[in-house]
Design an enzyme around this catalytic site. Structure first.
Site, PDB file in Angstrom:
ATOM      1  N   THR A  15       8.728 -20.889  11.422  1.00  0.00           N
ATOM      2  CA  THR A  15       8.723 -22.071  12.285  1.00  0.00           C
ATOM      3  C   THR A  15       7.341 -22.719  12.276  1.00  0.00           C
ATOM      4  O   THR A  15       7.203 -23.943  12.204  1.00  0.00           O
ATOM      5  CB  THR A  15       9.116 -21.683  13.732  1.00  0.00           C
ATOM      6  OG1 THR A  15      10.259 -20.829  13.667  1.00  0.00           O
ATOM      7  CG2 THR A  15       9.447 -22.891  14.553  1.00  0.00           C
ATOM      8  N   VAL A  47      13.360 -14.865  15.153  1.00  0.00           N
ATOM      9  CA  VAL A  47      13.755 -15.086  16.547  1.00  0.00           C
ATOM     10  C   VAL A  47      12.952 -16.289  17.061  1.00  0.00           C
ATOM     11  O   VAL A  47      12.061 -16.774  16.375  1.00  0.00           O
ATOM     12  CB  VAL A  47      13.473 -13.865  17.458  1.00  0.00           C
ATOM     13  CG1 VAL A  47      14.557 -12.825  17.341  1.00  0.00           C
ATOM     14  CG2 VAL A  47      12.110 -13.264  17.163  1.00  0.00           C
ATOM     15  N   ALA A  50      14.360 -20.521  22.256  1.00  0.00           N
ATOM     16  CA  ALA A  50      14.277 -21.310  23.490  1.00  0.00           C
ATOM     17  C   ALA A  50      12.931 -22.024  23.541  1.00  0.00           C
ATOM     18  O   ALA A  50      11.919 -21.488  23.110  1.00  0.00           O
ATOM     19  CB  ALA A  50      14.434 -20.407  24.707  1.00  0.00           C
ATOM     20  N   LYS A  78      18.544 -27.310  27.412  1.00  0.00           N
ATOM     21  CA  LYS A  78      18.000 -26.302  28.331  1.00  0.00           C
ATOM     22  C   LYS A  78      17.352 -27.003  29.519  1.00  0.00           C
ATOM     23  O   LYS A  78      16.430 -27.798  29.343  1.00  0.00           O
ATOM     24  CB  LYS A  78      16.974 -25.440  27.577  1.00  0.00           C
ATOM     25  CG  LYS A  78      16.209 -24.486  28.484  1.00  0.00           C
ATOM     26  CD  LYS A  78      15.215 -23.629  27.718  1.00  0.00           C
ATOM     27  CE  LYS A  78      14.362 -22.817  28.673  1.00  0.00           C
ATOM     28  NZ  LYS A  78      13.309 -22.054  27.995  1.00  0.00           N
ATOM     29  N   VAL A 185       1.528 -13.768  -1.361  1.00  0.00           N
ATOM     30  CA  VAL A 185       0.059 -13.775  -1.377  1.00  0.00           C
ATOM     31  C   VAL A 185      -0.416 -12.324  -1.451  1.00  0.00           C
ATOM     32  O   VAL A 185      -0.037 -11.493  -0.620  1.00  0.00           O
ATOM     33  CB  VAL A 185      -0.506 -14.460  -0.109  1.00  0.00           C
ATOM     34  CG1 VAL A 185      -2.029 -14.341  -0.059  1.00  0.00           C
ATOM     35  CG2 VAL A 185      -0.072 -15.917  -0.057  1.00  0.00           C
TER      36      VAL A 185
HETATM   37  P1  FAD Z   1       6.968 -15.897  10.880  1.00  0.00           P
HETATM   38  O1  FAD Z   1       8.299 -16.381  11.290  1.00  0.00           O
HETATM   39  O2  FAD Z   1       6.755 -14.427  10.806  1.00  0.00           O
HETATM   40  O3  FAD Z   1       6.640 -16.533   9.481  1.00  0.00           O
HETATM   41  C1  FAD Z   1       5.630 -16.023   8.642  1.00  0.00           C
HETATM   42  C2  FAD Z   1       5.739 -16.652   7.279  1.00  0.00           C
HETATM   43  O4  FAD Z   1       4.683 -16.162   6.478  1.00  0.00           O
HETATM   44  C3  FAD Z   1       7.028 -16.322   6.550  1.00  0.00           C
HETATM   45  O5  FAD Z   1       7.469 -17.453   5.832  1.00  0.00           O
HETATM   46  C4  FAD Z   1       6.612 -15.235   5.571  1.00  0.00           C
HETATM   47  O6  FAD Z   1       7.415 -15.195   4.440  1.00  0.00           O
HETATM   48  C5  FAD Z   1       5.209 -15.709   5.244  1.00  0.00           C
HETATM   49  N1  FAD Z   1       4.368 -14.639   4.718  1.00  0.00           N
HETATM   50  C6  FAD Z   1       3.898 -13.557   5.352  1.00  0.00           C
HETATM   51  N2  FAD Z   1       3.183 -12.792   4.490  1.00  0.00           N
HETATM   52  C7  FAD Z   1       3.202 -13.432   3.304  1.00  0.00           C
HETATM   53  C8  FAD Z   1       2.659 -13.165   2.022  1.00  0.00           C
HETATM   54  N3  FAD Z   1       1.956 -12.062   1.778  1.00  0.00           N
HETATM   55  N4  FAD Z   1       2.885 -14.039   1.038  1.00  0.00           N
HETATM   56  C9  FAD Z   1       3.592 -15.170   1.237  1.00  0.00           C
HETATM   57  N5  FAD Z   1       4.138 -15.495   2.433  1.00  0.00           N
HETATM   58  C10 FAD Z   1       3.948 -14.620   3.448  1.00  0.00           C
HETATM   59  N6  FAD Z   1       9.137 -18.526  20.619  1.00  0.00           N
HETATM   60  C11 FAD Z   1       9.634 -19.493  21.410  1.00  0.00           C
HETATM   61  O7  FAD Z   1       9.064 -20.588  21.494  1.00  0.00           O
HETATM   62  N7  FAD Z   1      10.774 -19.274  22.131  1.00  0.00           N
HETATM   63  C12 FAD Z   1      11.406 -18.079  22.134  1.00  0.00           C
HETATM   64  O8  FAD Z   1      12.442 -17.945  22.778  1.00  0.00           O
HETATM   65  C13 FAD Z   1      10.851 -17.024  21.366  1.00  0.00           C
HETATM   66  N8  FAD Z   1      11.397 -15.785  21.362  1.00  0.00           N
HETATM   67  C14 FAD Z   1      10.778 -14.778  20.668  1.00  0.00           C
HETATM   68  C15 FAD Z   1      11.236 -13.471  20.790  1.00  0.00           C
HETATM   69  C16 FAD Z   1      10.573 -12.429  20.137  1.00  0.00           C
HETATM   70  C17 FAD Z   1      11.047 -11.031  20.321  1.00  0.00           C
HETATM   71  C18 FAD Z   1       9.473 -12.717  19.294  1.00  0.00           C
HETATM   72  C19 FAD Z   1       8.774 -11.617  18.558  1.00  0.00           C
HETATM   73  C20 FAD Z   1       9.037 -14.010  19.162  1.00  0.00           C
HETATM   74  C21 FAD Z   1       9.650 -15.049  19.862  1.00  0.00           C
HETATM   75  N9  FAD Z   1       9.167 -16.340  19.796  1.00  0.00           N
HETATM   76  C22 FAD Z   1       9.701 -17.311  20.585  1.00  0.00           C
HETATM   77  C23 FAD Z   1       8.072 -16.673  18.903  1.00  0.00           C
HETATM   78  C24 FAD Z   1       8.593 -17.376  17.679  1.00  0.00           C
HETATM   79  O9  FAD Z   1       9.533 -16.578  17.019  1.00  0.00           O
HETATM   80  C25 FAD Z   1       7.429 -17.660  16.744  1.00  0.00           C
HETATM   81  O10 FAD Z   1       6.412 -18.295  17.454  1.00  0.00           O
HETATM   82  C26 FAD Z   1       7.849 -18.587  15.672  1.00  0.00           C
HETATM   83  O11 FAD Z   1       8.985 -18.138  15.031  1.00  0.00           O
HETATM   84  C27 FAD Z   1       6.737 -18.751  14.669  1.00  0.00           C
HETATM   85  O12 FAD Z   1       6.619 -17.675  13.832  1.00  0.00           O
HETATM   86  P2  FAD Z   1       5.639 -17.830  12.625  1.00  0.00           P
HETATM   87  O13 FAD Z   1       6.102 -18.962  11.775  1.00  0.00           O
HETATM   88  O14 FAD Z   1       4.252 -17.861  13.141  1.00  0.00           O
HETATM   89  O15 FAD Z   1       5.789 -16.442  11.850  1.00  0.00           O
END
Ligand code: FAD
EC number: 1.14.19.9
Length: 501
Positions: A15, A47, A50, A78, A185
């Protein structure tokens, strides 16, 4: 004149990565190549369903139509969060989006409610919220613009499938020139003199160089921590939950509610998030108080309908990176830090991270003042949300389970203790710079969890007597009820605006 950026690399396509890439592609249509690298093998956290009201502005700024977005993400509306069992067993309250009624002279509405309540008035505070008026009846309609109408006093956000949202934004970003690279990476190159990151190396030997990097690699923090060892501030002593187990289920009967639900469990709390095609569920828990197996069993025993898939376990450490911007790297999303999803704030922090990045947009030469301000504001945003979350834990005092007893007795940050003191004295809702949640949100939690003040605002005695306050409360509750009855059902509204998936 400092030279503008020529290339920017987003590392990660969850996200955070796709929101960042989409927003930058929209804001910087020329002069800078934007590339995003992600690994399908590694995947995303999967995940995060919301949100809170500012998400509507994010989509609006990018020119994304609400109906298109909801259809693509199988999303729903919501109006706030229902808290069940918080404060004491068998009790419930609502944290609404919007306000409790409208201002009444110089005195906040809740002061009238407090005075009326002390005089024996039975109307719950929730009934003075238009958001709850609609939510509890399963109704929804867009707020009205006319400030004289009670239907102008609420706001809304969305529930959506985060994986589908990332896919939707990927299409948006690629249409606007973002180049996506599939790859893992494996290493990070840094300049020997400045220490700045110069490139990331993929496991197949490819090298991706850029002027600036946005680390959206999730909990790993590949650049901000892996390469730059920025450090992490751990807040587990205030927010003890460190794991979650998630499991969607079918939405049964009239379960398509326009609100999130949070239900207290012995070692944490359970979320319930209705989407158009399923209901998202999860138990956020403290691993020191319950095993993974017990947590999963509790979740499975408390679903609305048949489970869809196996339980998925997630681990996290609540806290934040010591700096979000270090050298020529900004960490956005889970790479920057994480606070449990009790108030659905993570996606919002992605949004504010992007907004700050645009406000302090780097050039090819780093600007120390911009970096300092980015970090100062980012830390304040995290800390204000942290305090609001701790408030829920601290005030959950009517529970007997060891986790909750420990939380109600714990020391809290001074910044929070001051706010609690002000409310306790005279129901005053003190605001601080960078507060995300305003007075109505704090009011909902204080009153909802049974922490009523010792006295009302002394100004009230000069303005109204308890009978006038009681009449005011009754009139407002009636207006809200009537307005809610005139609204369509949540599902009917989704169909009416063409957002049904
Ligand atoms: P990730 O989704 O983990 O994405 C990481 C990216 O980096 C992926 O594309 C992966 O492939 C890439 N990556 C990692 N390592 C490498 C590598 N070595 N080489 C290449 N690519 C790599 N937020 C809300 O606002 N509302 C909610 O209701 C909510 N509920 C949640 C419930 C739980 C239990 C958790 C843990 C989180 C929740 N969140 C919620 C938070 C939300 O899920 C995250 O803020 C959001 O999804 C952003 O995640 P991200 O993109 O930072 O990380």
């Amino acid at each position: 004149m400092p030279e503008p950026l020529r290339s920017l690399l987003v590392v990660g396509g969850g996200t955070a990565g796709w929101m960042t890439a989409a927003a930058l592609a929209h804001a910087m249509p020329r002069g800078c190549t934007i590339t995003l690298v992600e690994s399908e093998d590694i995947g995303t956290v999967g995940v995060g369903e919301a949100t809170i009201p500012p998400i509507t502005l994010f989509n609006e700024t990018l020119g994304i139509a609400e109906a298109d977005f909801l259809k693509a993400t199988k999303g729903s509306f919501k109006l706030g969060i229902e808290f069940v069992g918080w404060g004491r067993a068998g009790h419930r309250y609502f944290h609404p989006f919007g306000t409790f009624g409208k201002p009444f002279d110089l005195i906040a509405v809740h002061q009238h409610w407090l005075a009326a309540h002390a005089a024996g008035e039975q109307t719950p505070l929730d009934d003075l919220s238009m958001a709850w008026g609609a939510a509890k009846r399963g109704r929804f309609a867009a707020p009205m613009a006319d400030p004289r109408s009670v239907a102008s006093t609420f706001d809304y956000a969305y529930h959506f499938d985060a994986g589908l949202y990332a896919r939707f934004l990927r299409r948006y970003a690629e249409d606007r020139g973002v180049v996506r690279v599939e790859g893992k990476v494996a290493g990070v190159d840094r300049d020997g003199e400045s220490g700045d990151v110069t490139a990331v190396r993929l496991d197949d030997g490819r090298q991706l160089a850029a002027d600036f990097f946005v680390d959206c690699s999730g909990f790993r923090g590949l650049l901000i921590e892996g390469a730059l060892a920025t450090g992490y501030e751990d807040w587990t002593h205030w927010l003890p939950c460190d794991r979650a187990v998630a499991m969607p289920c079918e939405t049964g009967g009239d379960g398509f509610t326009p609100y999130t639900r949070s239900t207290v469990r012995a070692a944490g709390w359970q979320w319930r998030i209705p989407l158009q095609h399923r209901t998202g569920n999860g138990y956020v828990y403290a691993s020191s108080h319950v095993s993974d197996d017990q947590a999963a069993a509790t979740l499975v025993a408390n679903l609305d309908g048949p489970a869809l898939g196996d339980p998925r376990f997630l681990r996290f450490v609540t806290g934040r990176r010591r700096r979000f911007w270090n050298h020529n790297v900004v960490a956005i999303g889970l790479a920057g830090g994480f606070m449990e999803p009790l108030e659905s704030t993570s996606i919002h922090l992605i949004q504010t991270g992007i907004a700050k990045l645009l406000a302090y947009l780097p050039t090819r030469e780093p600007d120390p003042i911009a970096i300092e301000e980015y970090n100062r504001v980012g830390i304040a945003e995290f800390e204000r949300i942290r305090d609001f979350l701790i408030l829920h834990y601290k005030l959950n005092a009517g529970r007997s389970e060891p986790l909750w007893r420990a939380c109600s007795e714990m020391d809290i940050p001074d910044s929070l203790a001051t706010k609690i003191d002000h409310f306790r004295r005279a129901g005053r809702l003190v605001q601080r710079e960078n507060d995300l949640f305003g007075p109505p949100s704090w009011l909902a939690v204080h009153v909802g969890q049974g922490a009523l003040p010792d006295a009302v605002d002394p100004l009230l005695a000069h303005v109204a007597d308890p009978a006038a306050s009681q009449a005011f409360v009754g009139k407002l509750a009636t207006a809200i009820k009537q307005m809610a009855h005139s609204m369509p059902s949540h599902r009917a509204w989704i169909e009416r605006i063409g957002a049904a998936a």
